[in-house]
Motif scaffolding. Structure first.
Motif, PDB file in Angstrom:
ATOM      1  N   GLY A   1       0.794  -1.215   0.000  1.00  0.00           N
ATOM      2  CA  GLY A   1       0.000   0.000   0.000  1.00  0.00           C
ATOM      3  C   GLY A   1       0.833   1.275   0.000  1.00  0.00           C
ATOM      4  O   GLY A   1       0.314   2.357  -0.248  1.00  0.00           O
ATOM      5  N   MET A   2       2.135   1.158   0.274  1.00  0.00           N
ATOM      6  CA  MET A   2       3.011   2.325   0.284  1.00  0.00           C
ATOM      7  C   MET A   2       3.289   2.759  -1.156  1.00  0.00           C
ATOM      8  O   MET A   2       3.490   1.915  -2.037  1.00  0.00           O
ATOM      9  N   LEU A   3       3.301   4.081  -1.398  1.00  0.00           N
ATOM     10  CA  LEU A   3       3.654   4.567  -2.724  1.00  0.00           C
ATOM     11  C   LEU A   3       5.072   4.134  -3.055  1.00  0.00           C
ATOM     12  O   LEU A   3       5.981   4.213  -2.219  1.00  0.00           O
ATOM     13  N   PHE A   4       5.285   3.697  -4.292  1.00  0.00           N
ATOM     14  CA  PHE A   4       6.558   3.136  -4.720  1.00  0.00           C
ATOM     15  C   PHE A   4       6.873   3.631  -6.128  1.00  0.00           C
ATOM     16  O   PHE A   4       5.976   3.828  -6.949  1.00  0.00           O
ATOM     17  N   ARG A   5       8.167   3.828  -6.383  1.00  0.00           N
ATOM     18  CA  ARG A   5       8.616   4.065  -7.756  1.00  0.00           C
ATOM     19  C   ARG A   5      10.043   3.564  -7.909  1.00  0.00           C
ATOM     20  O   ARG A   5      10.771   3.411  -6.938  1.00  0.00           O
ATOM     21  N   ARG A   6      10.418   3.335  -9.152  1.00  0.00           N
ATOM     22  CA  ARG A   6      11.813   3.055  -9.498  1.00  0.00           C
ATOM     23  C   ARG A   6      12.471   4.391  -9.807  1.00  0.00           C
ATOM     24  O   ARG A   6      11.825   5.295 -10.342  1.00  0.00           O
ATOM     25  N   GLY A   7      13.743   4.509  -9.476  1.00  0.00           N
ATOM     26  CA  GLY A   7      14.462   5.748  -9.710  1.00  0.00           C
ATOM     27  C   GLY A   7      15.783   5.511 -10.416  1.00  0.00           C
ATOM     28  O   GLY A   7      16.355   4.416 -10.369  1.00  0.00           O
ATOM     29  N   ALA A   8      16.267   6.548 -11.069  1.00  0.00           N
ATOM     30  CA  ALA A   8      17.566   6.527 -11.746  1.00  0.00           C
ATOM     31  C   ALA A   8      18.284   7.825 -11.394  1.00  0.00           C
ATOM     32  O   ALA A   8      17.717   8.907 -11.537  1.00  0.00           O
TER      33      ALA A   8
ATOM     34  N   ALA B   1      15.184   2.748  -0.799  1.00  0.00           N
ATOM     35  CA  ALA B   1      15.054   3.750   0.253  1.00  0.00           C
ATOM     36  C   ALA B   1      13.586   3.924   0.624  1.00  0.00           C
ATOM     37  O   ALA B   1      12.728   4.025  -0.244  1.00  0.00           O
ATOM     38  N   ILE B   2      13.329   3.934   1.910  1.00  0.00           N
ATOM     39  CA  ILE B   2      12.007   4.279   2.428  1.00  0.00           C
ATOM     40  C   ILE B   2      12.183   5.595   3.165  1.00  0.00           C
ATOM     41  O   ILE B   2      13.062   5.729   4.019  1.00  0.00           O
ATOM     42  N   PHE B   3      11.370   6.580   2.783  1.00  0.00           N
ATOM     43  CA  PHE B   3      11.551   7.910   3.351  1.00  0.00           C
ATOM     44  C   PHE B   3      10.226   8.664   3.345  1.00  0.00           C
ATOM     45  O   PHE B   3       9.263   8.244   2.689  1.00  0.00           O
ATOM     46  N   ASP B   4      10.200   9.753   4.072  1.00  0.00           N
ATOM     47  CA  ASP B   4       9.031  10.622   4.082  1.00  0.00           C
ATOM     48  C   ASP B   4       9.238  11.710   3.037  1.00  0.00           C
ATOM     49  O   ASP B   4      10.307  12.342   2.986  1.00  0.00           O
ATOM     50  N   PHE B   5       8.234  11.916   2.215  1.00  0.00           N
ATOM     51  CA  PHE B   5       8.264  12.985   1.218  1.00  0.00           C
ATOM     52  C   PHE B   5       6.845  13.464   1.002  1.00  0.00           C
ATOM     53  O   PHE B   5       5.929  12.645   0.830  1.00  0.00           O
TER      54      PHE B   5
ATOM     55  N   GLU C   1      29.529  17.801   9.635  1.00  0.00           N
ATOM     56  CA  GLU C   1      28.986  18.968  10.340  1.00  0.00           C
ATOM     57  C   GLU C   1      27.468  18.974  10.370  1.00  0.00           C
ATOM     58  O   GLU C   1      26.856  19.925  10.858  1.00  0.00           O
ATOM     59  N   GLY C   2      26.841  17.943   9.815  1.00  0.00           N
ATOM     60  CA  GLY C   2      25.393  17.836   9.932  1.00  0.00           C
ATOM     61  C   GLY C   2      24.597  17.926   8.654  1.00  0.00           C
ATOM     62  O   GLY C   2      23.369  17.794   8.688  1.00  0.00           O
ATOM     63  N   ALA C   3      25.243  18.156   7.509  1.00  0.00           N
ATOM     64  CA  ALA C   3      24.496  18.180   6.253  1.00  0.00           C
ATOM     65  C   ALA C   3      23.953  16.778   5.977  1.00  0.00           C
ATOM     66  O   ALA C   3      24.654  15.788   6.152  1.00  0.00           O
ATOM     67  N   THR C   4      22.714  16.699   5.543  1.00  0.00           N
ATOM     68  CA  THR C   4      22.096  15.420   5.213  1.00  0.00           C
ATOM     69  C   THR C   4      22.355  15.117   3.747  1.00  0.00           C
ATOM     70  O   THR C   4      22.066  15.942   2.874  1.00  0.00           O
ATOM     71  N   LEU C   5      22.903  13.928   3.485  1.00  0.00           N
ATOM     72  CA  LEU C   5      23.167  13.478   2.121  1.00  0.00           C
ATOM     73  C   LEU C   5      22.349  12.228   1.857  1.00  0.00           C
ATOM     74  O   LEU C   5      22.209  11.369   2.723  1.00  0.00           O
ATOM     75  N   TYR C   6      21.831  12.130   0.645  1.00  0.00           N
ATOM     76  CA  TYR C   6      21.168  10.899   0.215  1.00  0.00           C
ATOM     77  C   TYR C   6      21.815  10.425  -1.063  1.00  0.00           C
ATOM     78  O   TYR C   6      21.922  11.208  -2.014  1.00  0.00           O
TER      79      TYR C   6
ATOM     80  N   GLU D   1      23.437   0.358   1.359  1.00  0.00           N
ATOM     81  CA  GLU D   1      22.579   0.026   2.482  1.00  0.00           C
ATOM     82  C   GLU D   1      21.173   0.565   2.229  1.00  0.00           C
ATOM     83  O   GLU D   1      21.006   1.686   1.745  1.00  0.00           O
ATOM     84  N   ASP D   2      20.172  -0.240   2.521  1.00  0.00           N
ATOM     85  CA  ASP D   2      18.809   0.265   2.415  1.00  0.00           C
ATOM     86  C   ASP D   2      18.645   1.400   3.405  1.00  0.00           C
ATOM     87  O   ASP D   2      19.127   1.336   4.527  1.00  0.00           O
ATOM     88  N   GLN D   3      17.993   2.448   2.969  1.00  0.00           N
ATOM     89  CA  GLN D   3      17.830   3.618   3.817  1.00  0.00           C
ATOM     90  C   GLN D   3      16.397   3.677   4.332  1.00  0.00           C
ATOM     91  O   GLN D   3      15.455   3.501   3.582  1.00  0.00           O
ATOM     92  N   ARG D   4      16.269   3.920   5.599  1.00  0.00           N
ATOM     93  CA  ARG D   4      14.961   4.063   6.219  1.00  0.00           C
ATOM     94  C   ARG D   4      14.984   5.320   7.076  1.00  0.00           C
ATOM     95  O   ARG D   4      15.704   5.390   8.056  1.00  0.00           O
ATOM     96  N   ASP D   5      14.242   6.311   6.647  1.00  0.00           N
ATOM     97  CA  ASP D   5      14.177   7.571   7.405  1.00  0.00           C
ATOM     98  C   ASP D   5      12.904   7.667   8.180  1.00  0.00           C
ATOM     99  O   ASP D   5      11.896   7.192   7.820  1.00  0.00           O
TER     100      ASP D   5
END
Length: 182
Positions: free
Chosen positions: A18-25, A95-99, A150-155, A178-182
């Motif tokens: 049920g979670m929204l999903f897409r493939r990315g490049a 990656a599972i994340f909030d957007f 220093e705290g910058a978030t990178l994906y 690594e699978d990312q889970r935010d």
């Protein structure tokens, strides 16, 4: 229906859970000085939440990953690359994340390309991209690593290590990030 549903194009579909999903490049785009072009964007509905990420996005209906990577590079930067300019895919991850106030999943691959640095042409951005892409920067990898410390978030979180592993050439092995889970 949410006020933010417009940010999710046709490439986003509900997965079996049920979670929204897409493939990315995505494209690790290096210049002639081995600097990496990254984009800083913010989240819809949480403008104080921002992160740095590579050029790229969703694989459209009927596209393969390489075609999507080329299209995204053109849309987001103005660089017109050919399939022969892409190396890889060099890495993959899920990656599972909030957007846009939703919990989503993206399975993505990463390519590498080299360009001569030129002024970026952002006129090809989609309406959604123009709303959340805030800043473009060519990063020296040491400076990028320092910014992350220093705290910058990178994906993805392993972006610096990934970039270092391919900046001088790819060994032909697909790296599983690594699978990312935010």
């Amino acid at each position: 229906m949410s006020d933010l549903d417009h940010v999710f194009g046709d490439e986003w579909q509900p997965g079996p859970d049920g979670m929204l999903f897409r493939r990315g490049a995505r494209v690790l785009l290096f210049d002639e000085d081995d600097q990496l072009l990254l984009i800083r964007g913010h989240d819809f509905g949480k403008e104080d939440r921002s992160w740095w990420f590579t050029v790229g996005g969703g694989v459209g209906v009927g596209e393969d990953e390489a075609t999507a990577a080329l299209r995204e590079a053109r849309e987001e930067t103005g660089y017109v690359l050919s399939a022969g300019d892409l190396v890889g895919p060099v890495a993959e991850r899920s990656a599972i994340f909030d957007f846009a106030l939703k919990h989503v999943r993206q399975d993505e691959v990463f390519f590498v390309a080299r360009v001569e640095r030129a002024e970026l042409d952002l006129s090809g951005q989609t309406a959604v991209e123009s709303q959340f892409l805030d800043e473009y920067r060519w990063w020296d990898l040491d400076d990028l690593e320092a910014a992350q410390k220093e705290g910058a978030t990178l994906y993805p979180a392993e972006l610096v290590a990934l970039a270092r592993s391919v900046v001088s050439g790819w060994d032909g092995k697909l790296l599983r990030l690594e699978d990312q889970r935010d």
